[in-house]
Enzyme design. Structure first.
Site, PDB file in Angstrom:
ATOM      1  N   SER A 173      42.756  44.142  37.369  1.00  0.00           N
ATOM      2  CA  SER A 173      42.882  43.864  35.943  1.00  0.00           C
ATOM      3  C   SER A 173      41.510  43.641  35.315  1.00  0.00           C
ATOM      4  O   SER A 173      40.590  43.120  35.939  1.00  0.00           O
ATOM      5  CB  SER A 173      43.750  42.631  35.701  1.00  0.00           C
ATOM      6  OG  SER A 173      45.047  42.845  36.178  1.00  0.00           O
TER       7      SER A 173
HETATM    8  N1  SAH Z   1      46.501  40.848  40.065  1.00  0.00           N
HETATM    9  C1  SAH Z   1      45.750  42.075  40.191  1.00  0.00           C
HETATM   10  C2  SAH Z   1      46.311  43.174  39.319  1.00  0.00           C
HETATM   11  C3  SAH Z   1      46.914  44.272  40.096  1.00  0.00           C
HETATM   12  S1  SAH Z   1      47.657  45.554  39.133  1.00  0.00           S
HETATM   13  C4  SAH Z   1      44.289  41.793  39.885  1.00  0.00           C
HETATM   14  O1  SAH Z   1      43.866  40.664  40.010  1.00  0.00           O
HETATM   15  O2  SAH Z   1      43.542  42.702  39.560  1.00  0.00           O
HETATM   16  C5  SAH Z   1      49.356  45.117  39.223  1.00  0.00           C
HETATM   17  C6  SAH Z   1      49.972  45.114  40.592  1.00  0.00           C
HETATM   18  O3  SAH Z   1      51.378  44.880  40.412  1.00  0.00           O
HETATM   19  C7  SAH Z   1      49.876  46.412  41.383  1.00  0.00           C
HETATM   20  O4  SAH Z   1      49.217  46.162  42.594  1.00  0.00           O
HETATM   21  C8  SAH Z   1      51.323  46.819  41.616  1.00  0.00           C
HETATM   22  O5  SAH Z   1      51.561  47.406  42.888  1.00  0.00           O
HETATM   23  C9  SAH Z   1      52.049  45.495  41.490  1.00  0.00           C
HETATM   24  N2  SAH Z   1      53.483  45.573  41.191  1.00  0.00           N
HETATM   25  C10 SAH Z   1      54.130  46.418  40.353  1.00  0.00           C
HETATM   26  N3  SAH Z   1      55.462  46.171  40.374  1.00  0.00           N
HETATM   27  C11 SAH Z   1      55.663  45.125  41.242  1.00  0.00           C
HETATM   28  C12 SAH Z   1      56.818  44.424  41.703  1.00  0.00           C
HETATM   29  N4  SAH Z   1      58.046  44.703  41.292  1.00  0.00           N
HETATM   30  N5  SAH Z   1      56.634  43.421  42.603  1.00  0.00           N
HETATM   31  C13 SAH Z   1      55.390  43.092  43.058  1.00  0.00           C
HETATM   32  N6  SAH Z   1      54.269  43.738  42.664  1.00  0.00           N
HETATM   33  C14 SAH Z   1      54.392  44.744  41.771  1.00  0.00           C
END
Ligand code: SAH
Length: 219
Positions: A69
């Site tokens: 993010s």
């Molecule tokens: N928290 C991260 C952001 C990752 S992007 C950071 O610090 O940068 C969002 C993430 O949500 C992705 O890795 C994706 O695989 C996950 N995601 C999407 N749908 C999800 C679900 N139903 N359960 C758990 N994770 C999910």
């Protein structure tokens, strides 16, 4: 900590300080959030190739079609979640590379973070272990269901956009608990703040955002 990316150590201290300045200019006011983000080495959460760009004001690819993010999104969502108070037990949905969980860990007693992509979770585990962050528990699963065995949480934060707030997550909030999530499809996502008061849920619509979608099931 490992010697991974050690060559950019000095550079990263400087660029991280610039990132914090930028967040201030963009309107982040919570000094504890700024301080947490000045301590977490964001470059260790992205691959070596992208480490030099880790402090740019942008989302970067972390593999499997996912992104780390935007620094502003992390700062803003955590600021809204905390409302200036320390958090006890926080649930994050979408651990990705684990960066936001590491920021939350500086501001909360315990952080639980669920990720649906097993290989991504493996990478996050390695980084969190190298950084010796003791108060994060990472779980593989579909975050739509939350983490009933650990509920209730005084804070829940989603790192992926839901069409609407997942009902099981609402029920896992404490009385007085807060949930921050990107909500809506494609171009029309908004950040929402939901506060639970007894059986009532008060909803506030905040700014427009752009997140990857919350997907069903595990991978
Ligand atoms: N928290 C991260 C952001 C990752 S992007 C950071 O610090 O940068 C969002 C993430 O949500 C992705 O890795 C994706 O695989 C996950 N995601 C999407 N749908 C999800 C679900 N139903 N359960 C758990 N994770 C999910």
């Amino acid at each position: 900590m490992s010697v991974r990316h050690s060559g950019i150590g000095m550079t990263s201290d400087r660029t991280r300080a610039r990132m914090i300045e930028r967040l201030r200019e963009q309107g982040i006011r919570d000094i504890d959030v700024l301080s947490a983000m000045s301590q977490v080495p964001r470059h260790l959460f992205v691959g070596e190739v992208l480490a030099l760009r880790a402090y740019e004001d942008t989302a970067l690819p972390i593999g499997f079609g996912q992104t780390i993010s935007h620094p502003y999104s992390v700062a803003r969502m955590v600021e809204v979640l905390r409302a200036g108070k320390p958090l006890l037990k926080v649930l994050e949905i979408g651990a990705g590379c684990g960066y936001q969980a590491a920021v939350l860990a500086k501001l909360s007693r315990e952080v639980y973070s669920v990720e649906r992509i097993a290989s991504l979770l493996g990478q996050a585990r390695r980084t969190i272990r190298e950084l010796r962050i003791p108060n994060i528990k990472l779980k593989h699963g579909d975050g739509n269901a939350g983490l009933p065995e650990m509920a209730p949480f005084d804070g829940i934060i989603l790192a992926a956009a839901a069409e609407r707030p997942p009902p099981s997550l609402l029920t896992q909030l404490t009385d007085g608990g807060r949930m921050v999530l990107p909500c809506g499809l494609g171009e029309s996502q908004r950040m929402l703040l939901i506060e639970r008061q007894g059986d009532a849920y008060h909803e506030q619509i905040l700014e427009m955002v752009r997140f990857v979608p919350l997907l069903p099931g595990v991978a």
